[in-house]
Design an enzyme around this catalytic site. Structure first.
Site, PDB file in Angstrom:
ATOM      1  N   ASN A  44      39.399  93.898  57.989  1.00 40.15           N
ATOM      2  CA  ASN A  44      39.327  93.431  59.367  1.00 40.15           C
ATOM      3  C   ASN A  44      40.710  93.502  60.007  1.00 40.15           C
ATOM      4  OD1 ASN A  44      39.867  91.275  57.564  1.00 40.15           O
ATOM      5  ND2 ASN A  44      39.146  89.731  58.995  1.00 40.15           N
ATOM      6  N   GLU A  46      42.350  92.021  63.337  1.00 38.87           N
ATOM      7  CA  GLU A  46      42.177  91.132  64.494  1.00 38.87           C
ATOM      8  C   GLU A  46      43.171  91.479  65.594  1.00 38.87           C
ATOM      9  OE1 GLU A  46      42.152  87.143  62.877  1.00 38.87           O
ATOM     10  OE2 GLU A  46      40.129  87.461  62.054  1.00 38.87           O
ATOM     11  N   CYS A  55      35.825  94.540  62.407  1.00 40.50           N
ATOM     12  CA  CYS A  55      35.401  94.087  61.074  1.00 40.50           C
ATOM     13  C   CYS A  55      35.771  95.107  60.002  1.00 40.50           C
ATOM     14  CB  CYS A  55      33.890  93.892  61.047  1.00 40.50           C
ATOM     15  SG  CYS A  55      33.313  92.426  61.895  1.00 40.50           S
ATOM     16  N   GLU A  57      33.833  96.281  57.636  1.00 41.63           N
ATOM     17  CA  GLU A  57      32.776  97.280  57.470  1.00 41.63           C
ATOM     18  C   GLU A  57      32.906  98.380  58.524  1.00 41.63           C
ATOM     19  OE1 GLU A  57      32.531  94.021  57.729  1.00 41.63           O
ATOM     20  OE2 GLU A  57      30.802  93.200  56.693  1.00 41.63           O
ATOM     21  N   CYS A  88      28.232  90.770  59.482  1.00 39.89           N
ATOM     22  CA  CYS A  88      27.784  90.195  60.756  1.00 39.89           C
ATOM     23  C   CYS A  88      26.658  91.067  61.327  1.00 39.89           C
ATOM     24  CB  CYS A  88      28.949  90.107  61.735  1.00 39.89           C
ATOM     25  SG  CYS A  88      29.461  91.703  62.416  1.00 39.89           S
ATOM     26  N   CYS A  91      27.634  94.611  62.336  1.00 34.16           N
ATOM     27  CA  CYS A  91      27.915  95.488  61.185  1.00 34.16           C
ATOM     28  C   CYS A  91      26.634  95.852  60.440  1.00 34.16           C
ATOM     29  CB  CYS A  91      28.944  94.847  60.263  1.00 34.16           C
ATOM     30  SG  CYS A  91      30.619  95.000  60.936  1.00 34.16           S
TER      31      CYS A  91
END
Ligand code: THU
Length: 133
Positions: A44, A46, A55, A57, A88, A91
């Site tokens: 990830n 940010e 993310c 993934e 999530c 994803c």
């Protein structure tokens, strides 16, 4: 545990360590095994403008595509939590785009190791995908 899964966990753990998550402090790593037996990793990333973050993934899928892979055979997601770190919603849909009927999503923890595997249908029932268009 298979040798391939161990290798994916090893690569995802390395990605986890490099995650850029200064806001949530919730590192996540991912590693994909594609149809050519190549491995693609992500973490990830940010951003101070929170919605601009991405993310693990998502990054791993982008890396698979740029390197010529098209099918996710296995994907390992790893983090550190009391709970299972499942992908999530967004994803799950991203994985859906590149999965086949055998795709497995393996949930792992950096301290506890391998925890559980899911197929896509378990995580995203009645999904909308390429066949719908
Ligand atoms: N995150 C992932 O990278 N993958 C998941 O499957 C769950 C959440 C990231 C996004 C954000 O940087 C942090 O974890 C907290 O939500």
């Amino acid at each position: 545990m298979t040798k391939k899964l161990n290798k994916l966990i090893e690569k995802a753990t390395k990605a986890y360590k490099n995650a850029y998550a200064p806001y949530s402090k919730f590192n996540v790593g991912a590693a994909i095994l594609d149809e050519h037996d190549s491995i693609h990793v992500g973490c990830n990333v940010e951003n101070a403008a929170y919605p601009s973050g991405s993310c693990a993934e998502e990054q791993a899928i982008g890396n698979m595509i740029v390197n010529g892979g098209k099918i996710i055979k296995d994907i390992v997601v790893i983090g550190k939590s009391d709970m299972l770190i499942t992908p999530c919603g967004a994803c799950r849909q991203r994985i859906r785009e590149f999965c086949d009927k055998d795709t497995l999503i393996h949930i792992c923890d950096v301290d506890k190791g391998y925890l559980k595997s899911f197929n896509l249908k378990e995580l995203l029932a009645y999904s909308f995908g390429p066949d719908n268009l």
